[in-house]
Design a protein around this motif. Structure first.
Motif, short mmCIF file in Angstrom:
data_model
loop_
_atom_site.label_atom_id
_atom_site.label_comp_id
_atom_site.label_asym_id
_atom_site.label_seq_id
_atom_site.Cartn_x
_atom_site.Cartn_y
_atom_site.Cartn_z
N THR A 230 -7.75 -5.46 56.45
CA THR A 230 -7.04 -4.26 55.99
C THR A 230 -7.89 -3.00 55.91
OG1 THR A 230 -7.49 -4.70 53.65
CG2 THR A 230 -5.49 -5.69 54.61
N GLY A 231 -9.17 -3.15 55.62
CA GLY A 231 -10.01 -1.98 55.40
C GLY A 231 -9.74 -1.29 54.08
N ALA A 232 -9.01 -1.95 53.17
CA ALA A 232 -8.69 -1.34 51.88
C ALA A 232 -9.97 -1.07 51.09
CB ALA A 232 -7.77 -2.25 51.08
N ARG A 233 -10.02 0.06 50.43
CA ARG A 233 -11.20 0.38 49.63
C ARG A 233 -10.91 0.48 48.14
NH1 ARG A 233 -11.75 6.19 49.33
NH2 ARG A 233 -10.28 7.29 50.66
N GLU A 234 -9.65 0.31 47.75
CA GLU A 234 -9.31 0.13 46.35
C GLU A 234 -8.49 -1.15 46.23
OE1 GLU A 234 -8.07 3.20 43.81
OE2 GLU A 234 -9.46 4.69 44.64
N LEU A 235 -8.88 -2.02 45.28
CA LEU A 235 -8.24 -3.32 45.11
C LEU A 235 -7.78 -3.48 43.67
CD1 LEU A 235 -8.41 -4.90 47.82
CD2 LEU A 235 -10.48 -3.53 47.47
N HIS A 236 -6.60 -4.06 43.53
CA HIS A 236 -5.94 -4.21 42.23
C HIS A 236 -5.76 -5.70 41.96
CE1 HIS A 236 -2.81 -3.18 39.17
NE2 HIS A 236 -2.19 -4.24 39.64
N PHE A 237 -6.30 -6.18 40.84
CA PHE A 237 -6.26 -7.61 40.51
C PHE A 237 -5.56 -7.86 39.19
CE2 PHE A 237 -9.21 -7.96 43.88
CZ PHE A 237 -9.32 -9.30 44.23
N GLY A 238 -4.75 -8.91 39.19
CA GLY A 238 -4.08 -9.36 37.98
C GLY A 238 -4.41 -10.80 37.71
N THR A 239 -3.50 -11.71 38.11
CA THR A 239 -3.72 -13.13 37.84
C THR A 239 -4.96 -13.68 38.53
OG1 THR A 239 -2.24 -13.71 39.68
CG2 THR A 239 -1.25 -13.58 37.47
N GLY A 240 -5.40 -13.04 39.60
CA GLY A 240 -6.58 -13.52 40.33
C GLY A 240 -7.87 -13.44 39.55
N VAL A 241 -7.89 -12.71 38.43
CA VAL A 241 -9.10 -12.65 37.60
C VAL A 241 -8.81 -13.08 36.16
CG1 VAL A 241 -10.30 -10.92 39.00
CG2 VAL A 241 -8.76 -10.16 37.17
N ARG A 242 -7.72 -13.78 35.97
CA ARG A 242 -7.38 -14.23 34.62
C ARG A 242 -7.71 -15.70 34.43
NH1 ARG A 242 -4.54 -10.66 31.61
NH2 ARG A 242 -3.97 -12.27 30.10
N GLY A 243 -8.04 -16.05 33.21
CA GLY A 243 -8.16 -17.43 32.80
C GLY A 243 -6.83 -17.87 32.20
N PRO A 244 -6.84 -18.94 31.40
CA PRO A 244 -5.59 -19.45 30.82
C PRO A 244 -4.88 -18.45 29.91
CG PRO A 244 -7.33 -21.09 30.68
CD PRO A 244 -7.99 -19.83 31.12
N ALA A 245 -5.66 -17.60 29.23
CA ALA A 245 -5.03 -16.73 28.24
C ALA A 245 -5.40 -15.26 28.38
CB ALA A 245 -5.41 -17.19 26.83
N ALA A 246 -6.42 -14.94 29.14
CA ALA A 246 -6.89 -13.55 29.20
C ALA A 246 -7.71 -13.34 30.46
CB ALA A 246 -7.74 -13.24 27.97
N VAL A 247 -8.09 -12.10 30.70
CA VAL A 247 -8.98 -11.79 31.82
C VAL A 247 -10.29 -12.55 31.63
CG1 VAL A 247 -10.36 -9.97 32.89
CG2 VAL A 247 -7.97 -9.54 32.31
N ASP A 248 -10.78 -13.14 32.71
CA ASP A 248 -12.04 -13.90 32.71
C ASP A 248 -13.14 -13.01 33.28
OD1 ASP A 248 -14.20 -15.57 33.25
OD2 ASP A 248 -12.96 -17.25 33.90
N PRO A 249 -14.12 -12.61 32.48
CA PRO A 249 -15.15 -11.71 32.99
C PRO A 249 -15.95 -12.30 34.16
CG PRO A 249 -15.75 -12.54 30.82
CD PRO A 249 -14.33 -12.92 31.06
N ALA A 250 -16.08 -13.63 34.20
CA ALA A 250 -16.81 -14.25 35.31
C ALA A 250 -16.04 -14.09 36.61
CB ALA A 250 -17.04 -15.74 35.01
N LYS A 251 -14.71 -14.18 36.56
CA LYS A 251 -13.89 -13.99 37.77
C LYS A 251 -13.94 -12.53 38.21
CE LYS A 251 -10.64 -17.81 37.15
NZ LYS A 251 -9.22 -18.21 37.06
N VAL A 252 -13.92 -11.62 37.26
CA VAL A 252 -14.05 -10.20 37.61
C VAL A 252 -15.40 -9.95 38.26
CG1 VAL A 252 -14.08 -7.84 36.71
CG2 VAL A 252 -12.52 -9.52 35.71
N ALA A 253 -16.46 -10.54 37.70
CA ALA A 253 -17.80 -10.35 38.24
C ALA A 253 -17.92 -10.89 39.67
CB ALA A 253 -18.83 -11.02 37.33
#
Length: 263
Positions: A230-253
């Motif tokens: 795609t060549g996209a340079r801005e990316l938006h993440f939701g469930t792809g960086v979440r754990g069971p209950a909240a955002v997972d900082p390790a997945k974001v990293a």
């Protein structure tokens, strides 16, 4: 190529985790199960106190559709004014007509309340009858800095070809498209404020394409191939960086690392 990572936050904990993982920006929403609604103002204020990231706030009064009545648009304008009074956050907003086109009159009205806020046109774009024409219509409003899109598909990986086409459109300096007619964005258009042009509307000299931000269904395992396609340079993440209950900082990293390493 520098790439921007935006992460959805529904709580202070989400926002802190996104910041810890290296996100550039957060989008604050309520009711993620329906694609996001306007969050409580108190939550926005608490997140502002907790993190220094750029903040975008969803302006969406209900999940029935992206077609709004005059009363609903007025209500949304009040929400925008309340967010604007906080001084820092931007907004995420969008509206369509019954025919599936961008509601340019409604958008002009809402942007007149946003003034100089950072504005994203959200995934209402993906429900437009003609994705390319809708993107060109949005480009006539210089207040809109970016569009969030899954390429008209349920998830961005399935809409990668359409996203790539919009990215090429955004970077190619081509004129807009409306109803099959190629025309410069801003030419021959009048919005809600009349023939002189509404607040937030583009004038020809100020025209530029909004940045294309890809989102929905993205996760680290498919990111490299998605970026190449795609060549996209801005990316938006939701469930792809979440754990069971909240955002997972390790997945974001991990996503942050992949974005920084991508060509």
């Amino acid at each position: 190529m520098l790439r921007t990572l935006e992460v959805i936050a529904t709580s202070v904990e989400d926002a802190i985790a996104a910041a810890a993982g290296g996100a550039d920006r957060i989008e604050i929403i309520a009711e993620p199960a329906v694609g996001g609604l306007t969050p409580p103002l108190a939550l926005v204020e608490d997140i502002m106190d907790a993190v220094s990231l750029d903040i975008q706030v969803m302006i969406r009064p209900h999940a029935r559709s992206f077609v709004y009545t005059e009363q609903e648009l007025s209500y949304m304008a009040g929400q925008i004014s309340a967010i604007r009074s906080l001084g820092r956050p931007g907004i995420v907003v969008g509206c369509l007509t019954d025919a599936g086109a961008v509601d340019e009159r409604g958008l002009a009205f809402l942007l007149s309340y946003a003034a100089d806020m950072d504005v994203t046109f959200h995934r209402a774009l993906d429900e437009a009858a003609d994705l390319r024409a809708a993107y060109a219509a949005i480009a006539r409003f210089p207040a809109v800095r970016r569009v969030l899109t899954s390429g008209g598909a349920a998830v961005a990986p399935d809409g990668a070809d359409a996203i790539a086409a919009l990215v090429r459109m955004s970077e190619g300096g081509r004129p807009g498209v409306r109803g099959g007619e190629v025309r410069e964005p801003g030419a021959g258009h009048a919005g809600a404020a009349g023939e002189a042009g509404a607040a937030g509307e583009a004038q020809p000299a100020a025209w530029r394409w909004p940045v294309v931000m890809a989102g929905s269904g993205l996760h680290a395992g498919l990111l490299q191939a998605f970026l190449q396609k795609t060549g996209a340079r801005e990316l938006h993440f939701g469930t792809g960086v979440r754990g069971p209950a909240a955002v997972d900082p390790a997945k974001v990293a991990e996503v942050r690392r992949l974005l920084d390493e991508a060509e």
